[in-house]
Scaffold this active site. Structure first.
Site, PDB file in Angstrom:
ATOM      1  N   ARG A 106       0.809  -1.250   0.078  1.00  0.00           N
ATOM      2  CA  ARG A 106       0.103   0.028   0.063  1.00  0.00           C
ATOM      3  C   ARG A 106       1.053   1.076   0.072  1.00  0.00           C
ATOM      4  O   ARG A 106       2.153   1.234  -0.187  1.00  0.00           O
ATOM      5  CB  ARG A 106      -1.027   0.118   1.057  1.00  0.00           C
ATOM      6  N   LYS A 150       2.369  -3.343   4.399  1.00  0.00           N
ATOM      7  CA  LYS A 150       2.769  -1.888   4.547  1.00  0.00           C
ATOM      8  C   LYS A 150       4.202  -1.530   4.862  1.00  0.00           C
ATOM      9  O   LYS A 150       4.726  -2.198   5.385  1.00  0.00           O
ATOM     10  CB  LYS A 150       1.918  -1.359   5.582  1.00  0.00           C
ATOM     11  N   CYS A 171     -13.233   0.080  15.460  1.00  0.00           N
ATOM     12  CA  CYS A 171     -13.144  -1.177  15.399  1.00  0.00           C
ATOM     13  C   CYS A 171     -11.602  -1.627  15.771  1.00  0.00           C
ATOM     14  O   CYS A 171     -10.703  -0.901  15.889  1.00  0.00           O
ATOM     15  CB  CYS A 171     -13.353  -1.785  14.093  1.00  0.00           C
ATOM     16  N   CYS A 180      -6.805   1.193  12.391  1.00  0.00           N
ATOM     17  CA  CYS A 180      -6.110   2.238  11.331  1.00  0.00           C
ATOM     18  C   CYS A 180      -5.382   3.250  12.027  1.00  0.00           C
ATOM     19  O   CYS A 180      -4.638   3.753  11.274  1.00  0.00           O
ATOM     20  CB  CYS A 180      -7.384   2.554  10.700  1.00  0.00           C
TER      21      CYS A 180
END
Length: 1421
Positions: A987, A1054, A1318, A1322
């Site tokens: 990403r 990542k 959640c 992130c």
């Protein structure tokens, strides 16, 4: 004089001073004293001088966390009444309000109930001493103190300058200190606080400082309490005078001390000549105290108003006593000279609810000095209650407009007479610009100046000067509520609409959508907008500030420009002032989406230009207009007034519906044919994550393999009437939140509950069984244990209650079992087959393999799927489920608005689908040109905002399907793209923003771009689907993925690049991390390589955990891309593709072993990594403000809370950055903490950019250390995985936690706090010092002990906490941290040393010793 003495104490004792001017031009006497002190070389203090009429509340709130804040003003009714609104927010702030009064205390006493301490001084010396008491009280107890004093010319014995601060800081035990005590303890505690401060002050000034001062007879028969400026230097037999200096707190016991048993009569004299209610405040206090006493013969209490108290004589007192003896106690007496009593009693201004202030604030920001609210509450004290009515306001407007027209006529007449050329030119220019918002005022000012100099006795000139207030072009508004809508004639609203005057009416509708039907049926509310539109010559707009801020601005500006009446109906749904803004937002979204409150603008002036006068601004209403027309809502009437609009928009809808129904009927017929001979089984499921759906579909498939006729559907898709006809039904449900039903089963359950409440027996024929899925460890506390599998248990009980026959006991699947829910499922499924008589059938046919992401990727044709076809399908706003997995690789997530999901389901329409687009932008660097295009895309295709993500790039939210392709094409036009911004690939590569080391940043930026380019997928699908680039010669050329292969990676990958000492990227949270190593001269030599970081977790699943990366060696700059590639290839070939929850690199490394994994990487490299080199991190937060790089370049770091770039009432941040981008010649750098750096600012642009930063409030960096260090993911309303609020809630929580920090002197101390909706992580919560991870709405897992610079994982402290529990936990913890921390010790380190939480040594041990340590350990179920 008193003011100078008070101002001196305020200046010497305060950290910040705020002062209000007494008029538009005059300077306050306080400000004069402040300037004098500043010039004398006294330590300079920040002083904020507010213009006349400005509301001081916002300024005070902004600086409420300083050591001591002082506000000074002369008594102004409007000002003090406005202050009442803010005092609740300032209740725990160290604030002193110094108010200079004259001969009336009415306005001061209005504030008395809102301020815990109120002092009054009527001599200059007393004012000086009480100012000291007030300052010490406020600083020590962290409570507001109101000090009212009479401004008199008297000499004062002042304390020395250098002694004031030591006096204020002198040690003493605080009694209240910001606490909220029970009501019966509060007043005594406050009084003790005052006494303590008064004693300390008396010792300091060597003078008595008392709450009440007595003189006169020792055993009086008459006691006279005086509040006001009374000069009574004489004694009268049997009379005592008690002078009041403390108004609040004033315990009854203290008053009774001055009413001896000998007293038969008490007279309370107060200087409140404008008091409008029957009983005065001090009189009520004395009466209450007397009634509480245990005396048998209580004295008679009289009330008296003090007139001129400076010349009181014994004869005046004697007359007062005689009248008291002859008049009944209810008669109000008078004492003093013959000062005229106001003939017209002033009325207190009505309270303006805080939520409604948002629209008033927007009006103020838009029109500034031009704004005139003709029925402003500020007029009530002088004009009475009628001042707020539309009739009054309309009359006022009509008068003003007539005067302005008279002024215009006079100016024209004057131009015809002999006047100087200069005046002639000015008058001509003003006539041409009289309607210009800015020029009219400036030219009018110049005309007045010239007219005053004219030697002219012309009566026209005199009249023009008398009308000079009408020179500016005023924006006139009448503001009212929806109460006006019930009777348009009686309310006066009709007269405003029909007046043809150039006046604007703003009508606020506050009825929440969810309670719209809970109204008096006998009262019918008119549609004001529609009523006004029928007049034909009225501008009409329907707006909602919590739906579209830009549309609000556009409508208000258009209304102001329209020459004639304008009616703007504004939606602001709230039940009371305590309703949080988040609830107002949700109600607004429901109303707008449902068509109950359409957003539109109607401008009849456009018709004369041949343009369409009606503009519909609510996008969702356009899409579903036919459904709204069928409901009798606001919009149906609007469209009927323009029939062409309806036919154009919904013309093709009927054919689409017919075709869909035909296909559905054909499918149903085919299913019927196959089910004629087979026993039927209906499987109904409710599932949010898809797990329960998979179980339901598997059960149905296995039933078919046994010869059953099975069908599968969601619970909400079947009606109760249809369910009555079914015989065998298996229900499968998971759990959402705190035992709640998943989204697609809630309507079904509500229907069952309603039937059960009526006592109905619906299911005589139904034979059912239920399988529930949950996690017994999700709610570990004993009191929460009933939430485990609550949905399944409730459904099972409810079906039996309604007459259904339970043919198999409920099955319960537990995530904590060895095989997860499979353990319970394997025991339950055979019971189902036994009931249906097919348990003996042997199934030899292989069960179809469940479709997984791996199948979808392999069959996608290198990420093509059917995305292109789905984009062409206009019958739905969504894409196929399999395609939504593929669009992630293209940087796109399908979402829907969860705030309105239930409402849309109730309406029978699909969810409000939209898409999130994420840009690939290595290292977060973009040009001003690219920023401007991103800004434009957000407005044209998204929801009008930009989101700066924790992966250092842009996200667009709210992009509907038909805008998707165009938005991506616009992104690519700027040489950016979205490919691989999401999905199972590498990403966006992130890198330290590092403005101070510009050369090093350029190198790491180039390094990041090289890695990103090296690992980009090679498929051409992206260019085909989004950019319309076709394959050469049909399919002659095939795609190939040299690195990824057709299956791509098991999970996302990542990469981060960090430059010590700044670890803003949280390098150890990434699969691969590069830590820059420099030589002695600061040049980049290479990187230490970290592997295996990752944040994602599944609640309750101990096979999942976060992991901080491990350093495995050093590589050179040239080796970086190759090292990243080989690490990725080892993960590609060894990652767990069978279980996505255990597919990340962190699990691969822990399964293989670090050394084995490293060996595999080095085998592919063909060489060994060099040993890691020393480095040091010291923080992972951003540096804010102006920064100069090592190459003398200039940068400014802006604080963007949680990365949301938008215009809002508190600041037009998005507009501000857009304006900066238009002139900026450097770059923008997005940070991984979601902030923005305006980088490489040219020397010549610094002044202009500084001005823009100030204008748009982008330079406001006076935030707390906690807020500057906070971060949140998006969560509700768009993220499909969110379990709780995050971005919208964290600022609210920070408001409350930072108050705790400020109370303990930690305002500027950085504590890293993060929140996610959640457990996917992130916002990198598992590396924060304090973190909250959503479990259910309003409920969060709380974690403590992360490393300040991202070097250590935190650990679960509490499994589930609500806001009150969070504050109760943090308050003593933060206080202890402030008192016991070691030098340089950060909060995350302290909670470990203090024994609250155990340190996390590795990801594998993250779950170990969770729940706190020792006495702070949480008790589990």
């Amino acid at each position: 004089m008193s003011t100078a003495a008070v101002a001196r104490v305020a200046y010497l004792s305060s950290d910040v001073l705020v002062d209000s001017r007494p008029s538009l031009t005059a300077e306050s006497s306080f400000a004069t004293a402040y300037k004098t002190l500043s010039k004398q070389g006294t330590d300079p203090k920040p002083i904020y001088s507010l213009p006349f009429g400005a509301d001081p509340g916002s300024t005070l709130s902004r600086h409420s966390s300083v050591g001591l804040l002082s506000y000074s003003t002369e008594s102004q009714p409007q000002l003090l009444n406005r202050l009442v609104v803010h005092l609740n927010d300032l209740a725990n702030s160290p604030l002193v309000l110094h108010v200079a009064v004259q001969d009336d205390l009415t306005d001061i006493l209005v504030l008395r109930s809102s301020v815990p301490f109120v002092l009054y001084s009527h001599t200059a010396q007393q004012a000086h001493d009480n100012a000291l008491v007030a300052s010490r009280l406020a600083r020590l107890e962290r409570k507001p103190v109101l000090h009212a004093f009479v401004d008199v010319e008297e000499s004062v014995d002042e304390v020395q300058e250098d002694q004031v601060l030591p006096f204020l800081l002198k040690e003493s035990n605080a009694i209240v200190n910001g606490s909220v005590l029970p009501s019966d303890e509060y007043t005594p505690a406050l009084y003790r606080s005052y006494v303590s401060a008064a004693i300390t002050t008396a010792a300091f000034v060597r003078r008595p400082v008392r709450a009440l001062t007595e003189q006169g007879a020792r055993s009086p028969q008459i006691v006279i309490f005086t509040l006001g400026r009374v000069t009574a230097d004489f004694n009268i037999d049997d009379v005592s005078f008690v002078d009041i200096s403390l108004l609040n707190p004033l315990p009854a016991s203290e008053l009774l001390r001055y009413i001896p048993p000998s007293a038969t009569r008490v007279i309370v004299v107060e200087q409140v000549r404008r008091w409008t209610t029957k009983w005065t405040p001090l009189y009520l206090e004395v009466v209450s105290a007397v009634q509480q006493s245990d005396r048998e013969d209580t004295p008679v209490v009289h009330s008296a108003v003090l007139e001129d108290g400076t010349s009181i004589q014994p004869l005046d007192v004697a007359k007062l006593i005689e009248r008291a003896k002859s008049e009944p106690p209810s008669t109000r007496l008078r004492l003093g000279g013959l000062s005229p009593v106001p003939t017209k009693a002033a009325t207190e201004a009505p309270h303006v609810p805080k939520h409604e202030g948002s629209y008033l604030k927007i009006l103020s920001q838009l029109f500034g000095d031009r704004l005139e609210i003709s029925n402003s509450p500020d007029l009530v004290p002088s004009q009475g209650q009628l001042a707020t009515t539309p009739e009054f306001a309309l009359g006022r407007v009509r008068g003003d407009l007539e005067q302005r027209q008279e002024l215009i006529d006079l100016v024209k007449d004057l131009l015809q007479s002999y006047i100087s050329p200069e005046l002639h030119q000015l008058l001509s220019e003003w006539l041409l610009a009289k309607d210009d918002a800015h020029k009219s005022a400036q030219l009018g000012k110049e005309v007045v100046e010239v007219l005053k100099l004219e030697d002219n006795e012309n009566p026209t000139v005199a009249r023009i000067l008398a009308l000079q207030a009408q020179f500016p072009s005023i924006s006139r508004w009448i503001v009212g509520s929806d109460a006006w809508s019930y009777d348009l004639g009686a309310s006066g609203l009709h007269h405003a609409i029909a007046s043809r005057l150039n006046v604007n009416v703003l009508v606020l509708d506050t009825v929440p959508y969810s309670t719209r039907n809970v109204v008096d049926p006998s009262r019918r509310k008119q549609d004001v907008g529609l009523y006004a539109m029928n007049h034909g010559d009225v501008y009409v707009a329907s707006i909602a500030v919590y739906s579209s801020y830009a549309q609000v601005l556009q409508a208000l500006v258009e209304a102001d420009k329209f020459d004639g009446p304008s009616v703007v109906v504004a939606y602001l749904p709230y039940k009371n002032e305590e309703v949080p803004a988040l609830e107002v937002l949700k109600e607004t979204k429901l109303a707008v989406d449902a068509g109950y409150w359409p957003l539109y603008r109607w401008d009849p002036s456009k018709e004369t230009k041949g343009q369409e006068p009606f503009s519909l601004d609510s996008d969702a209403v356009k899409n579903d207009l036919q459904q709204f027309l069928d409901r009798q809502n606001h919009l149906s009437q609007l469209v009927r007034s323009k029939p062409v609009l309806a036919s154009e928009i919904v013309g093709s809808l009927g054919e689409n519906v017919k075709e869909a129904r035909r296909k559905r009927a054909q499918q149903a017929y085919q299913e019927l044919l196959t089910a004629i001979d087979a026993p039927p089984l209906l499987v109904l499921y409710a599932s949010d994550s898809g797990k329960a759906e998979k179980v339901a579909r598997r059960l149905a498939t296995r039933g078919k393999m046994r010869g059953l006729s099975t069908s599968v559907a969601t619970m909400d898709s079947i009606s109760i009437e249809d369910l009555k006809k079914e015989e065998y039904v298996a229900f499968v449900t998971s759990v959402a939140g705190q035992g709640e039903f998943p989204q697609n089963g809630r309507t079904f359950l509500k229907t069952l509950n309603i039937a059960a409440a009526r006592g109905e027996k619906l299911f005589d024929n139904l034979k059912f069984t239920v399988f529930g899925m949950g996690d017994s460890h999700y709610w570990p506390r004993a009191e929460d244990a009933h939430y485990y599998n609550k949905a399944g248990k409730d459904l099972d009980a409810r079906l039996a209650q309604l007459g259904g026959e339970r043919v198999a006991d409920i099955g319960l699947g537990d995530d904590q079992d060895a095989d997860g829910p499979e353990t319970g499922y394997k025991a339950w499924e055979p019971l189902v087959w036994k009931v249906l008589g097919v348990d003996a059938i042997e199934v030899h046919e292989a069960e179809p393999e469940p479709i997984t992401n791996e199948h979808i990727k392999a069959a996608s044709g290198y990420l093509r799927g059917t995305i292109a076809e789905g984009l062409e399908d206009t019958t739905t706003g969504s894409l196929a489920a399999s395609d939504t997995q593929l669009t992630k690789f293209h940087g796109i997530y399908q979402q829907d608005d969860r705030d309105i999901r239930d409402e849309r389901q109730a309406q029978g329409v699909e969810p409000a689908y939209s898409f999130m687009i994420r840009v690939r932008m290595p290292a977060g660097v973009c040009t001003p040109e690219q920023w401007l295009v991103m800004d434009q895309i957000a407005d044209e295709h998204g929801n009008g905002t930009l989101k700066i993500t924790t992966r250092q790039t842009f996200q667009f939210h709210g992009v509907i399907k038909r805008h998707l392709k165009k938005a991506i094409q616009d992104i690519n036009r700027t040489l950016l793209d979205t490919l691989a911004a999401c999905g199972d690939v590498n990403r966006n590569v992130i890198a330290t923003a590092l403005p101070s080391r510009s050369k090093l940043h350029r190198q790491t930026w180039e390094f990041s771009k090289a890695i990103s380019a090296h690992l980009i997928p090679r498929t051409t699908a992206y260019h085909e689907i989004w950019l319309d680039k076709k394959l050469v010669a049909g399919e002659a050329v095939k795609d190939v993925e040299p690195l990824y292969g057709e299956f791509y990676l098991p999970r996302k990958f990542k990469v981060a690049v960090a430059v010590p000492p700044l670890n803003d990227v949280d390098v150890f949270a990434n699969d691969v991390g590069f830590i820059a190593i420099t030589d002695e001269k600061g040049g980049l030599t290479g990187f230490n390589v970290s592997v295996g970081g990752g944040m994602g977790v599944t609640h309750g699943n101990k096979k999942t955990y976060p992991r901080a990366g491990t350093v495995i060696g050093f590589c050179t700059i040239e080796q970086g891309c190759e090292v990243t590639e080989k690490i990725m290839l080892v993960q590609r070939d060894n990652g767990n593709r069978a279980d996505r929850k255990n597919a990340r690199l962190k699990y691969t490394i822990d399964r293989m072993g670090l050394e084995v994994f490293k060996g595999e990487v080095e085998k592919l490299l063909g060489y060994k990594l060099q040993p890691a080199r020393p480095y040091t991190f010291d923080r992972n937060i951003d540096d804010f403000g102006w920064i100069t790089g090592d190459d003398e370049s200039h940068h400014f770091s802006c604080f963007i809370e949680n990365g949301r770039v938008q215009d809002e009432p508190n600041g037009d941040f998005k507009t501000g950055i857009r304006e900066i981008a238009k002139i900026h010649k450097g770059t923008f750098r997005l940070t991984t903490n979601q902030h923005l750096i305006i980088s490489d600012i040219a020397e010549e642009d610094i002044p202009q950019i500084t001005e823009l930063l100030k204008k748009y409030k982008l330079d406001h960096l006076d935030q707390s250390g906690l807020r500057l260090s906070s971060s949140a993911c998006v969560a509700f309303p768009t993220c499909g995985l969110a379990m709780a609020e995050s971005e919208r809630y964290l600022p609210i929580l920070v408001d409350k936690v930072e108050k705790i920090c400020e109370e303990n002197g930690l305002r500027n101390d950085s504590i890293v706090m993060r929140m996610t909706g959640c457990p996917n992580g992130c916002a990198r919560p598992y590396l924060a010092e304090i973190a909250f991870v959503g479990k259910a709405p309003g409920s969060y897992m709380m974690l403590l002990g992360g490393g300040y610079y991202g070097q250590r994982l935190n650990k679960i402290y509490r499994d589930a906490v609500t806001e009150p529990e969070i504050l109760a936990i943090l308050k003593p913890m933060i206080k202890r941290y402030a008192l016991e921390r070691q030098d340089g010790e950060h909060f995350g380190d302290f909670v470990i040393r203090a024994g609250y939480i155990a340190p996390t040594e590795s990801g594998i041990t993250w779950w170990d010793r969770a729940g706190g340590e020792g006495e702070w350990r949480e008790t589990s179920a």
